[in-house]
Motif scaffolding. Structure first.
Motif, PDB file in Angstrom:
ATOM      1  N   LEU A   1      86.153  46.559 -40.318  1.00 37.81           N
ATOM      2  CA  LEU A   1      86.050  47.974 -39.955  1.00 37.81           C
ATOM      3  C   LEU A   1      85.708  48.137 -38.478  1.00 37.81           C
TER       4      LEU A   1
ATOM      5  N   ASP B   1      81.403  51.923 -50.943  1.00 38.12           N
ATOM      6  CA  ASP B   1      82.685  51.226 -50.771  1.00 38.12           C
ATOM      7  C   ASP B   1      83.824  52.203 -50.481  1.00 38.12           C
ATOM      8  N   GLU B   2      83.789  53.340 -51.187  1.00 34.96           N
ATOM      9  CA  GLU B   2      84.871  54.308 -51.017  1.00 34.96           C
ATOM     10  C   GLU B   2      84.886  54.856 -49.589  1.00 34.96           C
TER      11      GLU B   2
ATOM     12  N   GLN C   1      83.655  53.435 -46.870  1.00 39.00           N
ATOM     13  CA  GLN C   1      84.110  52.376 -45.958  1.00 39.00           C
ATOM     14  C   GLN C   1      85.627  52.285 -45.963  1.00 39.00           C
ATOM     15  N   GLN C   2      86.198  52.295 -47.167  1.00 37.10           N
ATOM     16  CA  GLN C   2      87.641  52.168 -47.310  1.00 37.10           C
ATOM     17  C   GLN C   2      88.346  53.355 -46.652  1.00 37.10           C
ATOM     18  N   GLN C   3      87.797  54.556 -46.883  1.00 29.18           N
ATOM     19  CA  GLN C   3      88.366  55.766 -46.285  1.00 29.18           C
ATOM     20  C   GLN C   3      88.366  55.693 -44.766  1.00 29.18           C
TER      21      GLN C   3
ATOM     22  N   LEU D   1      88.144  53.050 -42.830  1.00 30.66           N
ATOM     23  CA  LEU D   1      89.073  52.011 -42.386  1.00 30.66           C
ATOM     24  C   LEU D   1      90.503  52.528 -42.398  1.00 30.66           C
ATOM     25  N   GLU D   2      90.875  53.214 -43.474  1.00 28.56           N
ATOM     26  CA  GLU D   2      92.253  53.708 -43.588  1.00 28.56           C
ATOM     27  C   GLU D   2      92.562  54.768 -42.538  1.00 28.56           C
TER      28      GLU D   2
END
Lengths: 139, 139
Positions: A4, B117-118, B120-122, B124-125
DNA sequence: GTATTTTATTTACCTAGGTAAATAATAATT
DNA sequence: AATTATTATTTACCTAGGTAAATAAAATAC
């Protein structure tokens, strides 16, 4: 390094580089643009006004402002308090600014055009949350 | 400037500055750390391997690697192809690396601990999507 | 009213990114 | 085999961030 952070650093480098090539036709660099944009928005400002606004250290602003004066974009005048120097547009700078602004707005629009309002808002919030976390790391 | 970009730039500056003060006890700077981390992950690498991996220009890596050699963190050896220089840990560097890694992991954990986690993923995307957009701006 | 402290800016110097051009070794052409 | 092109690294120089310390003016303390 957490992927990240790697991605965030790389993305800002990418954006800065592309902004620089977009500014090249106006013979400007990104940090110079940032200062021009700031005094256009806020009117004449002292160096301290500028570095506090941009959250950058004073010597960085001193240097960039000096370069902008050399390039005849801005002038530095003595303030009422004779310690401070007031930065404002030169006549030339005032004339040339709108064209640069147009270029940069086009550039930013190109970056963000596939983001809907919700995504923009989400990204802004997540970034601000991350920035907030840095304050919890005091040595 | 769009406040989103302003926040992103400021956040990366904040993170870099805080990472630098976290690295200070190891007498390292963030870009030096990045190279150590990279060769720890991938094993000995040529300069070209490194700058392509990090997506940074070659001269930047040359400079930082030279500094790391001065500081006895790494050694440069001639490759089979005698044009290339292979970067690997020095004995000293190999010994000192784990403590630095531990510090940095603690630092990163502190940054990200309130993100699930969600999120972080968001983040990053969204960042990757933004980075992707920079490619649509070719002069 | 003088001495001290604070504030605004600057200077000097460090890391860290970039481009352009030089150099040296290798690969490819002819 | 000699020439040319490519590749790896480096050098020189630009912007751009940082810290530490110097300087000069203003504000405060005594």
């Amino acid at each position: 390094m957490n992927p990240l952070f790697h991605e965030i650093f790389q993305t800002t480098r990418d954006i800065t580089n592309k902004l620089n090539s977009c500014l090249k036709e106006h013979d400007l660099y990104s940090s110079q643009w940032t200062i021009l944009y700031t005094i256009n928005k806020n009117g004449p400002m002292s160096l301290t006004d500028i570095w506090k606004y941009l959250k950058v250290e004073a010597p960085t602003v001193t240097r960039t402002v000096a370069r902008l004066e050399q390039l005849d974009w801005i002038v530095r005048t003595e303030g009422e308090d004779r310690r401070e120097k007031i930065v404002s547009f030169s006549e030339e700078g005032k004339k040339k600014f709108p064209a640069v602004l147009a270029s940069v707005l086009r550039f930013e629009e190109g970056l963000i055009e596939t983001f809907n309002d919700e995504e923009q808002q989400q990204l802004l919030e997540l970034i601000c949350k991350l920035k907030g976390r840095t304050n919890h790391w005091e040595i």
